[in-house]
Design an enzyme around this catalytic site. Sequence first.
Site, mmCIF file in Angstrom:
data_model
loop_
_atom_site.group_PDB
_atom_site.id
_atom_site.type_symbol
_atom_site.label_atom_id
_atom_site.label_comp_id
_atom_site.label_asym_id
_atom_site.label_seq_id
_atom_site.Cartn_x
_atom_site.Cartn_y
_atom_site.Cartn_z
ATOM 1 N N ILE A 59 -8.774 -4.704 -10.950
ATOM 2 C CA ILE A 59 -9.744 -4.805 -12.035
ATOM 3 C C ILE A 59 -9.580 -6.212 -12.610
ATOM 4 O O ILE A 59 -8.468 -6.647 -12.900
ATOM 5 C CB ILE A 59 -9.515 -3.717 -13.108
ATOM 6 C CG1 ILE A 59 -10.549 -3.839 -14.239
ATOM 7 C CG2 ILE A 59 -8.110 -3.734 -13.655
ATOM 8 C CD1 ILE A 59 -10.486 -2.694 -15.255
ATOM 9 N N SER A 60 -10.665 -6.943 -12.728
ATOM 10 C CA SER A 60 -10.600 -8.336 -13.171
ATOM 11 C C SER A 60 -10.129 -8.433 -14.616
ATOM 12 O O SER A 60 -10.329 -7.523 -15.423
ATOM 13 C CB SER A 60 -11.973 -9.007 -13.059
ATOM 14 O OG SER A 60 -12.378 -9.088 -11.716
#
Length: 215
Positions: A59-60
Site C-alpha cells: 500500500i503506497s
Amino acid sequence: MNSAVARKRMVAELVKRGITDQRVLGAMQEIPRHIFVEEAMSAQAYSDGSLPIGEKQTISQPYIVAKMTQLLALTGREKVLELGTGSGYQAAVLATLADRVCTVERIRPLALKARKALDSLRLLNVNLKIGDGTEGWTEEAPFDAILVTAGAPHLPDCLVQQLAPGGRLVIPVGDRIDQKLLLVTKGMDGSVATEECDGCRFVRLIGRNGWNDEQ
C-alpha cells in the site's frame, strides 16, 4: 491513539509536505486507512510509509497517494480508471472524489480483499475487475482521469488512447527500482503533453504492456 486522531495528524503532515487540494485532504481525513492493511500493521497505517499487503505488493505511503490524486485535479464529475487496485485504499480515495471509479487488479486474492474493504465503506461507485491492468479497460473507455499505481517501463499507448480529450493520466515510469511520476494531459484536439513530477518507487507494473514476471 484512535484512528480519527491518527488521520488528523497524517493530513497535517501532508499539508506540511505541500499537498494543497482541500478535497484530497478531506478524503484522506475521512477514509479509515487502517482497514486496508493487515491487522498486525494497523498501528502503522497512518505513518508516512508504504506497507506490505501480501502477494509481494504494498500500500503506497499517504504522501504518494495524495500527490498522485492531487495531480488528477478531480472535481467530482469524472469517470476514473485505476490500474493496480492493491489494498483498495487509493480506489477509496478516488471514489470519494469522483463520480465513478473503474479499477483493475491482476492478483485475485488482493482484489477480493479490496472489494470487501470498499464494500464495508459502502463505496458503491467502484467497479472492480480482475485482469491485466496494462491493457486498461476498453469497454469502459474513455476516462476523464487514469491513475496507475505500479511502476511501468514506458507509457502504454493504449492508456493514452483510452483517455478522454481534456483528461489527465498519472503514471510512474522508469526502471525496476526508481521511477518518475509522469502527468500526461490530453488536449481537446487530441494533442498529448507530458510533464515529469516527483521521483518515486513502486512495485512493477506486470502485464502485456508493462514488465513481465521474468524481468
